[in-house]
Design a protein around this motif. Structure first.
Motif, PDB file in Angstrom:
ATOM      1  N   ALA A 135      -2.389  13.095  -7.592  1.00  0.00           N
ATOM      2  CA  ALA A 135      -1.554  11.891  -7.418  1.00  0.00           C
ATOM      3  C   ALA A 135      -2.439  10.640  -7.420  1.00  0.00           C
ATOM      4  O   ALA A 135      -2.062   9.597  -7.956  1.00  0.00           O
ATOM      5  CB  ALA A 135      -0.750  11.984  -6.132  1.00  0.00           C
ATOM      6  N   MET A 136      -3.649  10.761  -6.857  1.00  0.00           N
ATOM      7  CA  MET A 136      -4.598   9.637  -6.862  1.00  0.00           C
ATOM      8  C   MET A 136      -5.074   9.370  -8.295  1.00  0.00           C
ATOM      9  O   MET A 136      -5.098   8.229  -8.748  1.00  0.00           O
ATOM     10  CB  MET A 136      -5.816   9.957  -5.984  1.00  0.00           C
ATOM     11  CG  MET A 136      -5.552   9.981  -4.498  1.00  0.00           C
ATOM     12  SD  MET A 136      -5.324   8.343  -3.817  1.00  0.00           S
ATOM     13  CE  MET A 136      -6.957   7.672  -3.990  1.00  0.00           C
ATOM     14  N   ALA A 182      -5.353  19.426  -3.648  1.00  0.00           N
ATOM     15  CA  ALA A 182      -5.450  19.252  -5.104  1.00  0.00           C
ATOM     16  C   ALA A 182      -4.265  18.438  -5.627  1.00  0.00           C
ATOM     17  O   ALA A 182      -4.414  17.621  -6.549  1.00  0.00           O
ATOM     18  CB  ALA A 182      -5.494  20.615  -5.783  1.00  0.00           C
ATOM     19  N   HIS A 183      -3.072  18.644  -5.020  1.00  0.00           N
ATOM     20  CA  HIS A 183      -1.892  17.871  -5.450  1.00  0.00           C
ATOM     21  C   HIS A 183      -2.078  16.385  -5.128  1.00  0.00           C
ATOM     22  O   HIS A 183      -1.748  15.508  -5.932  1.00  0.00           O
ATOM     23  CB  HIS A 183      -0.627  18.385  -4.745  1.00  0.00           C
ATOM     24  CG  HIS A 183      -0.227  19.754  -5.185  1.00  0.00           C
ATOM     25  ND1 HIS A 183       0.634  20.557  -4.457  1.00  0.00           N
ATOM     26  CD2 HIS A 183      -0.567  20.469  -6.291  1.00  0.00           C
ATOM     27  CE1 HIS A 183       0.785  21.717  -5.092  1.00  0.00           C
ATOM     28  NE2 HIS A 183       0.075  21.679  -6.200  1.00  0.00           N
ATOM     29  N   ARG A 191      -3.640   5.823  -1.522  1.00  0.00           N
ATOM     30  CA  ARG A 191      -4.457   6.554  -0.557  1.00  0.00           C
ATOM     31  C   ARG A 191      -3.840   7.910  -0.281  1.00  0.00           C
ATOM     32  O   ARG A 191      -2.611   8.017  -0.157  1.00  0.00           O
ATOM     33  CB  ARG A 191      -4.534   5.753   0.740  1.00  0.00           C
ATOM     34  CG  ARG A 191      -5.864   5.898   1.417  1.00  0.00           C
ATOM     35  CD  ARG A 191      -6.104   4.836   2.463  1.00  0.00           C
ATOM     36  NE  ARG A 191      -5.273   5.008   3.627  1.00  0.00           N
ATOM     37  CZ  ARG A 191      -4.632   4.012   4.222  1.00  0.00           C
ATOM     38  NH1 ARG A 191      -4.705   2.795   3.755  1.00  0.00           N
ATOM     39  NH2 ARG A 191      -3.907   4.240   5.285  1.00  0.00           N
ATOM     40  N   ALA A 192      -4.676   8.931  -0.198  1.00  0.00           N
ATOM     41  CA  ALA A 192      -4.200  10.272   0.147  1.00  0.00           C
ATOM     42  C   ALA A 192      -4.584  10.547   1.591  1.00  0.00           C
ATOM     43  O   ALA A 192      -5.742  10.348   1.967  1.00  0.00           O
ATOM     44  CB  ALA A 192      -4.854  11.291  -0.776  1.00  0.00           C
ATOM     45  N   THR A 219       0.858  -1.189   0.000  1.00  0.00           N
ATOM     46  CA  THR A 219       0.000   0.000   0.000  1.00  0.00           C
ATOM     47  C   THR A 219       0.895   1.240   0.000  1.00  0.00           C
ATOM     48  O   THR A 219       1.843   1.324   0.788  1.00  0.00           O
ATOM     49  CB  THR A 219      -0.882   0.034   1.269  1.00  0.00           C
ATOM     50  OG1 THR A 219      -1.592  -1.187   1.354  1.00  0.00           O
ATOM     51  CG2 THR A 219      -1.863   1.191   1.238  1.00  0.00           C
ATOM     52  N   ILE A 220       0.575   2.193  -0.871  1.00  0.00           N
ATOM     53  CA  ILE A 220       1.355   3.435  -0.929  1.00  0.00           C
ATOM     54  C   ILE A 220       0.437   4.592  -0.537  1.00  0.00           C
ATOM     55  O   ILE A 220      -0.565   4.866  -1.205  1.00  0.00           O
ATOM     56  CB  ILE A 220       1.950   3.673  -2.337  1.00  0.00           C
ATOM     57  CG1 ILE A 220       2.800   2.466  -2.758  1.00  0.00           C
ATOM     58  CG2 ILE A 220       2.781   4.959  -2.346  1.00  0.00           C
ATOM     59  CD1 ILE A 220       3.412   2.577  -4.150  1.00  0.00           C
ATOM     60  N   VAL A 221       0.801   5.222   0.566  1.00  0.00           N
ATOM     61  CA  VAL A 221       0.010   6.328   1.100  1.00  0.00           C
ATOM     62  C   VAL A 221       0.796   7.624   0.881  1.00  0.00           C
ATOM     63  O   VAL A 221       2.006   7.665   1.097  1.00  0.00           O
ATOM     64  CB  VAL A 221      -0.239   6.098   2.611  1.00  0.00           C
ATOM     65  CG1 VAL A 221      -0.872   7.307   3.244  1.00  0.00           C
ATOM     66  CG2 VAL A 221      -1.107   4.868   2.801  1.00  0.00           C
ATOM     67  N   GLY A 222       0.113   8.676   0.437  1.00  0.00           N
ATOM     68  CA  GLY A 222       0.792   9.944   0.191  1.00  0.00           C
ATOM     69  C   GLY A 222       0.257  11.058   1.072  1.00  0.00           C
ATOM     70  O   GLY A 222      -0.932  11.064   1.436  1.00  0.00           O
TER      71      GLY A 222
END
Ligand code: NAP
Length: 248
Positions: free
Chosen positions: A43-44, A38-39, A51-52, A29-32
């Protein structure tokens, strides 16, 4: 395999790392996390993160790998904020272009958890910024410098090394001071020269003709002057002793 990868700062470098690790199936899982909703949304949409997380604490919670991919000037505050949130098995690393200043900030901010911090710097990039500019192959065949301290946990170094290897990069290890001396000459000085050349040209009376006639030699010599000036301002200030030596 990284279970939960937390990328703080999903821009050119953070976004490219996320893309490369996803392509290599190296993270479940990559969470940002970043400041601007908006950025993160972008990315999503681009499929860079799974996941943001608007809240830093939520982004970091239970992550086994935390990567700080923000400008050098933002590292101290973020390290201070994440310190109490880190899980027991977390390794933390950064991608900052200066290492001595970041190591000092991490030591101060992380306290007893400092050994889990593995300072890093991918020697790859472009003059563009933001997640739109990120791409999967940025690190392939490039070098990543790690500058572990004597008290850095060897297990954390191994996990960060494995992460970068999964992107196709080659890993080099050196001291933070050596890194900063070398990068002052090979990266920070060229950026200062590029900005200075553009600035000098624009100050000349006949600058309109000069811009019109500036061809490939000027463009090649000044490509890096299209980089984010605020980011490079802080990088050069953070490494000012070595940069002044390089200028001499
Ligand atoms: P970038 O494209 O501008 O990305 C920076 C990211 O950090 C953005 O997503 C920004 O998003 C986020 N951010 C900024 N301040 C933040 C804060 N206080 N809290 C949370 N997120 C924050 O820049 P980059 O080129 O990827 O550079 C990132 C790092 O990589 C820098 O430390 C730089 O020294 C290093 N580096 C750059 C290069 C290069 O060629 N560009 C090469 C190697 C290493 P928001 O605006 O939404 O917060």
């Amino acid at each position: 395999m990284i279970n939960k990868l937390c990328i703080i700062g999903v821009g050119l470098i953070g976004g490219s790392l996320a893309r490369a690790l996803r392509a290599a199936k190296a993270a479940r899982t990559i969470v940002g996390h970043s400041r601007d909703a908006a950025h993160l949304q972008r990315a999503m949409e681009l499929g860079v993160i799974d996941r943001a997380e608007r809240l830093l604490a939520d982004a970091v919670r239970d992550a086994d790998m935390v990567v700080l991919a923000v400008p050098v000037g933002a590292m101290t505050e973020l390290l201070r904020e994440i310190a109490p949130q880190l899980s027991q098995r977390a390794a933390v690393t950064d991608v900052g272009s200066v290492k001595g200043a970041v190591v000092a900030a991490a030591r101060d901010a992380l306290g007893a958890r400092f050994p889990v911090f593995v300072p890093g710097h991918p020697i790859a990039g472009t003059e563009k910024s933001g997640v739109e500019a990120s791409f999967v192959e940025l690190f392939k065949g490039q070098r990543v410098v790690l500058t572990p301290e004597p008290d850095t946990d060897p297990g954390a170094v191994q996990r960060v090394t494995d992460m970068w290897r999964a992107t196709g990069a080659e890993i080099l290890t050196m001291t933070a001071a050596h890194h900063d001396d070398v990068l002052a000459v090979t990266s920070h000085l060229p950026h200062m020269l590029g900005y200075t050349l553009v600035d000098a040209l624009l100050k000349l009376d006949d600058n309109k003709t000069m811009v019109a006639l500036a061809a490939s030699s000027f463009r090649d010599a000044t490509r890096v002057a299209a980089s984010d000036p605020e980011m490079w301002h802080v990088i050069c200030l953070s490494n000012r002793v070595a940069v002044v030596e390089a200028l001499k």
